[in-house]
Design a protein around this motif. Structure first.
Motif, mmCIF file in Angstrom:
data_model
loop_
_atom_site.group_PDB
_atom_site.id
_atom_site.type_symbol
_atom_site.label_atom_id
_atom_site.label_comp_id
_atom_site.label_asym_id
_atom_site.label_seq_id
_atom_site.Cartn_x
_atom_site.Cartn_y
_atom_site.Cartn_z
ATOM 1 N N ASP A 141 18.791 0.329 12.838
ATOM 2 C CA ASP A 141 18.271 1.682 13.037
ATOM 3 C C ASP A 141 17.759 1.844 14.472
ATOM 4 O O ASP A 141 17.834 2.913 15.056
ATOM 5 C CB ASP A 141 17.134 1.956 12.046
ATOM 6 C CG ASP A 141 17.617 1.849 10.606
ATOM 7 O OD1 ASP A 141 18.546 2.599 10.243
ATOM 8 O OD2 ASP A 141 17.104 0.996 9.855
ATOM 9 N N VAL A 142 17.216 0.748 15.010
ATOM 10 C CA VAL A 142 16.623 0.798 16.351
ATOM 11 C C VAL A 142 17.011 -0.469 17.108
ATOM 12 O O VAL A 142 16.991 -1.562 16.528
ATOM 13 C CB VAL A 142 15.069 0.863 16.237
ATOM 14 C CG1 VAL A 142 14.429 0.942 17.618
ATOM 15 C CG2 VAL A 142 14.627 2.050 15.380
ATOM 16 N N VAL A 143 17.394 -0.321 18.371
ATOM 17 C CA VAL A 143 17.684 -1.482 19.215
ATOM 18 C C VAL A 143 16.765 -1.405 20.440
ATOM 19 O O VAL A 143 16.721 -0.382 21.112
ATOM 20 C CB VAL A 143 19.167 -1.514 19.662
ATOM 21 C CG1 VAL A 143 19.448 -2.766 20.479
ATOM 22 C CG2 VAL A 143 20.089 -1.461 18.446
ATOM 23 N N VAL A 144 16.033 -2.493 20.701
ATOM 24 C CA VAL A 144 14.977 -2.456 21.712
ATOM 25 C C VAL A 144 15.204 -3.482 22.822
ATOM 26 O O VAL A 144 15.316 -4.683 22.546
ATOM 27 C CB VAL A 144 13.599 -2.775 21.064
ATOM 28 C CG1 VAL A 144 12.465 -2.573 22.064
ATOM 29 C CG2 VAL A 144 13.372 -1.946 19.807
ATOM 30 N N ARG A 145 15.255 -3.012 24.071
ATOM 31 C CA ARG A 145 15.172 -3.935 25.219
ATOM 32 C C ARG A 145 13.697 -4.076 25.549
ATOM 33 O O ARG A 145 12.975 -3.079 25.648
ATOM 34 C CB ARG A 145 15.914 -3.343 26.424
ATOM 35 C CG ARG A 145 17.412 -3.638 26.520
ATOM 36 C CD ARG A 145 17.735 -5.060 27.016
ATOM 37 N NE ARG A 145 17.107 -5.404 28.289
ATOM 38 C CZ ARG A 145 17.622 -5.140 29.480
ATOM 39 N NH1 ARG A 145 18.783 -4.561 29.575
ATOM 40 N NH2 ARG A 145 16.975 -5.483 30.586
ATOM 41 N N PHE A 146 13.198 -5.296 25.739
ATOM 42 C CA PHE A 146 11.754 -5.502 25.922
ATOM 43 C C PHE A 146 11.387 -6.169 27.237
ATOM 44 O O PHE A 146 10.207 -6.358 27.530
ATOM 45 C CB PHE A 146 11.176 -6.291 24.743
ATOM 46 C CG PHE A 146 11.898 -7.611 24.496
ATOM 47 C CD1 PHE A 146 13.019 -7.658 23.674
ATOM 48 C CD2 PHE A 146 11.451 -8.774 25.088
ATOM 49 C CE1 PHE A 146 13.690 -8.863 23.460
ATOM 50 C CE2 PHE A 146 12.105 -9.985 24.874
ATOM 51 C CZ PHE A 146 13.232 -10.030 24.066
ATOM 52 N N GLN A 147 12.353 -6.573 28.035
ATOM 53 C CA GLN A 147 12.048 -7.224 29.331
ATOM 54 C C GLN A 147 13.244 -7.103 30.259
ATOM 55 O O GLN A 147 14.316 -6.653 29.848
ATOM 56 C CB GLN A 147 11.628 -8.682 29.153
ATOM 57 C CG GLN A 147 12.483 -9.558 28.256
ATOM 58 C CD GLN A 147 13.854 -9.950 28.766
ATOM 59 O OE1 GLN A 147 14.859 -9.822 28.065
ATOM 60 N NE2 GLN A 147 13.934 -10.413 30.018
ATOM 61 N N GLY A 148 13.047 -7.555 31.493
ATOM 62 C CA GLY A 148 14.130 -7.502 32.458
ATOM 63 C C GLY A 148 14.389 -6.070 32.895
ATOM 64 O O GLY A 148 13.579 -5.165 32.644
ATOM 65 N N GLY A 149 15.512 -5.864 33.533
ATOM 66 C CA GLY A 149 15.836 -4.527 34.008
ATOM 67 C C GLY A 149 17.307 -4.462 34.340
ATOM 68 O O GLY A 149 18.137 -5.016 33.596
ATOM 69 N N GLY A 150 17.620 -3.869 35.477
ATOM 70 C CA GLY A 150 19.010 -3.707 35.886
ATOM 71 C C GLY A 150 19.654 -5.004 36.339
ATOM 72 O O GLY A 150 20.826 -5.018 36.735
ATOM 73 N N ASN A 151 18.912 -6.109 36.288
ATOM 74 C CA ASN A 151 19.515 -7.421 36.586
ATOM 75 C C ASN A 151 20.448 -7.854 35.451
ATOM 76 O O ASN A 151 21.327 -8.688 35.656
ATOM 77 C CB ASN A 151 18.430 -8.488 36.833
ATOM 78 C CG ASN A 151 17.341 -8.524 35.759
ATOM 79 O OD1 ASN A 151 17.279 -7.658 34.882
ATOM 80 N ND2 ASN A 151 16.471 -9.511 35.840
ATOM 81 N N ALA A 152 20.242 -7.299 34.253
ATOM 82 C CA ALA A 152 21.082 -7.664 33.119
ATOM 83 C C ALA A 152 22.457 -7.011 33.232
ATOM 84 O O ALA A 152 22.598 -5.925 33.793
ATOM 85 C CB ALA A 152 20.415 -7.207 31.823
ATOM 86 N N GLY A 153 23.448 -7.677 32.702
ATOM 87 C CA GLY A 153 24.788 -7.103 32.596
ATOM 88 C C GLY A 153 25.340 -7.545 31.259
ATOM 89 O O GLY A 153 25.703 -8.704 31.094
ATOM 90 N N HIS A 154 25.326 -6.652 30.287
ATOM 91 C CA HIS A 154 25.757 -7.002 28.931
ATOM 92 C C HIS A 154 27.086 -6.324 28.618
ATOM 93 O O HIS A 154 27.177 -5.095 28.636
ATOM 94 C CB HIS A 154 24.680 -6.583 27.915
ATOM 95 C CG HIS A 154 23.380 -7.328 28.097
ATOM 96 N ND1 HIS A 154 22.282 -7.099 27.328
ATOM 97 C CD2 HIS A 154 23.032 -8.311 28.968
ATOM 98 C CE1 HIS A 154 21.303 -7.919 27.713
ATOM 99 N NE2 HIS A 154 21.734 -8.653 28.715
ATOM 100 N N THR A 155 28.083 -7.141 28.339
ATOM 101 C CA THR A 155 29.431 -6.610 28.139
ATOM 102 C C THR A 155 29.724 -6.409 26.661
ATOM 103 O O THR A 155 29.485 -7.301 25.853
ATOM 104 C CB THR A 155 30.470 -7.594 28.708
ATOM 105 O OG1 THR A 155 30.039 -7.985 30.019
ATOM 106 C CG2 THR A 155 31.847 -6.968 28.784
#
Ligand code: GDP
Ligand code: IMO
Ligand code: MG
Length: 432
Positions: A37-51
Motif C-alpha cells: 500500500d505504501v513504499v517508503v524511502r528513508f535515507q540517501g538521496g539522488g545518489n541512488a540509482g534503482h533499476t
C-alpha cells in the motif's frame, strides 16, 4: 517466508542492500510493491540509482521510490532522505513523460532536508581536490547531511516561508562563499538567484509535500502493507560500513526509525538483497575484488556500470565475512540472491569465508578500512554449472551446482534464501 504476514502485527517489510549497493534492490522493491500500500524511502538521496525493468522497458529511479510503477501504492520520500528539488522535478517530469502516474500517489516529507547548489559544489570541489577522494556520486549528499547535523540545513517546509528562507539563505550562502572561496578558490554563488530558483522548484513540488510521518505511522497502525526501500547498502552505512569510504546515512535497516519516524518495534521483517557475486563503485577496500579477466567477465556479463554515474563497477567474488556483518546489523530474515544468471558461464565460483591479516585468520570485518584493504581472502571454491539459469521458474529448475551454491550461502550466513533473481525483468524471479 510470507512478505506480508498478518496475525495482528504490523505488516511491514524492509528491503536493504547486503553489499556496497546496486544489489538489485529496485527490482525487488518493484516486485513486492505489487502488493504494497505504501513504499517508503528513508535515507540517501539522488545518489541512488534503482533499476526496474518492466516488459523490456527500463526505468532508473533516483529519489522517487521504486513502488511508483504500481498504481495501487503510495510512494513516500521520508524525512531521512536528502532531497534535491531540481532532480526531483526532473524525475517526476521524466516519469510522467513515459506514462507513469505521479500525483497524489507521491508524498514528500516536509521534514526532509534540501540539497542546495552549494552542497553539490562542495561535493564536486572536495572530490576534485583528490587528497581524500571517496569517489562520491557528486550529488551533494555528504555536505547536505553534514549541514543537517551542524543544524545549518534547510528543510522542505522552510521553502514555503519565503521571508525567513530568503534571510537564512543569504547568511548561509555568505558563509559557504567564504569557505569554498578560501579552500578551493571557488567563485561566489548568488543567494538571490538560488532563492528565486528554489522558490520556483518549491511551487512545482508543493502538491506532493505533506506530513509523511503521520501518514506512514497511520498506515502501519491501520494494518496497511508498508514497504521500506533501502538505498546504497549495509557496507556503505556511515556507522557500520567501511568508514570513511561510505555514504553519509544509515543505509540499512538501522536507518528506518530515524529516517521515517517509525518505531523500531514496528519494522517486522527485513529482506537483504545480495548479488551472487560482489561489486563496489567508488573508492574503498574490497577484499574479493578481481583485477583480472574474471573480474572483467563479471563486469561484462553483469553489465556492471553505475546506474547514476555510469562508472564501471569493481567486481569480485561473494564475501561471506562482510555479508555476515550485514546480517547482524540488519537482523536479516530472508536473503534475496540476484544476478545468479551472471555466473552461468564460470567454470568455478568462489566464496570468501575469512581473511588472512598479518598471518592471522580473521573472521569479521576489521574496524579500520586500511586493515580491511590488506586482508587476503580465504576462499572456498565451487564447481560452476555452465548452464542457462535465466529460464528457471522454480528452485528445482536450477542446475544442481547452482542449488548447491545457494544452499551453501544460506547455511554460511544462517539465513534462508527466499528469492532468486535470474534476469532483469519482473518475471525472471524465483520465489521459494
Ligand atoms: P539497486 O541500486 O540495488 O536497485 O541496483 P541497480 O539497479 O543499480 O543495479 C542492478 C542492475 O542489475 C540493474 O541494471 C538491474 O536491471 C540488473 N539486475 C537486477 N537483477 C538482475 C538479475 O537477476 N540478473 C541480471 N542479469 N541483471 C539483474
Ligand atoms: P544504490 O541505492 C552504489 C557510493 C559512491 C561512493 C560512496 C559515497 O543505487 O545502491 P555519496 O555520493 O553517497 O556521498 O558517495 O557511496 N554510493 C553508491 N554505490 N550504489 C549506490 O546507491 C550508491 N550511493 C552511493 O560510489 O563510493
Ligand atoms: Mg543502484
Amino acid at each position: 517466508m510470507i512478505p506480508w504476514a498478518k496475525n495482528g502485527r504490523p505488516r511491514t517489510t524492509c528491503v536493504v542492500g547486503v553489499q556496497w549497493g546496486d544489489e538489485g534492490k529496485g527490482k525487488i522493491v518493484d516486485l513486492l510493491s505489487a502488493k504494497a500500500d505504501v513504499v517508503v524511502r528513508f535515507q540517501g538521496g539522488g545518489n541512488a540509482g534503482h533499476t526496474v525493468v518492466v516488459g523490456g522497458e527500463k526505468f532508473v529511479l533516483h529519489l522517487v521510490p521504486s513502488g511508483i510503477l504500481h498504481r495501487g501504492s503510495t510512494s513516500v520520500i521520508a524525512n531521512g532522505v536528502v532531497v534535491d528539488p531540481v532532480q526531483l522535478v526532473e524525475e517526476i517530469e521524466h516519469l510522467r513523460g513515459r506514462g507513469v502516474n505521479v500525483g497524489r500517489n507521491l508524498l514528500v516529507s516536509e521534514r526532509a532536508h534540501v540539497v542546495m547548489p552549494y552542497h553539490k559544489l562542495q561535493d564536486e570541489l572536495s572530490e576534485g581536490n583528490g587528497e581524500r577522494k571517496l569517489g562520491t556520486t557528486r550529488r551533494g549528499i555528504g555536505p547536505c547531511y553534514a549541514d543537517k547535523a551542524a543544524r545549518k540545513g534547510i528543510r522542505i517546509a522552510d521553502l514555503y516561508k519565503p521571508d525567513r528562507f530568503r534571510q537564512g539563505l543569504a547568511a548561509l550562502v555568505e558563509e559557504k562563499n567564504r569557505v569554498l572561496g578560501a579552500l578551493y578558490g571557488a567563485p561566489p554563488l548568488e543567494a538571490e538567484k538560488i532563492f528565486n530558483d528554489y522558490r520556483g522548484y518549491a511551487e512545482k513540488i508543493r502538491p506532493f509535500v505533506g506530513d509523511a510521518l503521520e501518514f506512514v505511522n497511520a498506515a502501519i497502525d491501520r494494518g496497511k502493507r508498508v514497504l521500506f526501500e533501502g538505498a546504497q547498502g549495509s557496507l556503505l552505512d556511515i556507522d557500520f560500513g567501511t568508514y570513511p569510504y561510505v555514504t553519509s546515512s544509515n543505509s540499512d535497516a538501522c536507518g528506518i526509525p530515524a529516517g521515517a519516524g517509525v518505531p523500531p518495534k514496528k519494522v517486522r521483517q527485513i529482506l537483504g538483497v545480495a548479488k551472487a557475486y560482489c561489486t563496489r563503485v567508488g573508492e574503498g577496500p574490497f577484499p574479493t575484488e578481481l583485477n583480472d579477466d574474471i573480474g572483467e567477465r563479471l563486469r561484462s556479463a553483469g553489465r556492471e556500470y553505475g546506474s547514476t554515474t555510469g562508472r564501471p563497477r569493481r567486481c569480485g567474488w561473494f564475501d561471506a565475512v562482510t555479508s555476515r556483518h550485514a546480517v547482524m546489523i540488519n537482523g536479516i530474515d530472508g536473503l534475496v540472491i540476484t544476478k545468479l544468471d551472471v555466473l552461468d558461464t564460470f567454470d568455478r565460483i568462489r566464496v570468501c569465508m575469512a581473511y588472512r591479516l598479518d598471518g592471522r585468520r580473521v573472521g569479521k570485518v576489521p574496524v579500520d578500512s586500511q586493515d580491511l584493504a590488506r586482508c587476503v581472502p580465504v576462499y572456498e571454491t565451487f564447481p560452476g554449472w555452465n548452464a542457462d539459469t535465466s529460464q528457471a521458474k522454480s528452485f528445482s529448475d536450477l542446475p544442481r551446482a547452482a542449488r548447491r551454491y545457494l544452499t551453501f550461502l544460506e547455511r554460511t550466513l544462517g539465513v534462508p534464501v527466499v528469492m532468486i533473481s535470474v534476469g532483469t525483468d519482473r518475471e525472471k524471479t524465483i520465489r521459494r
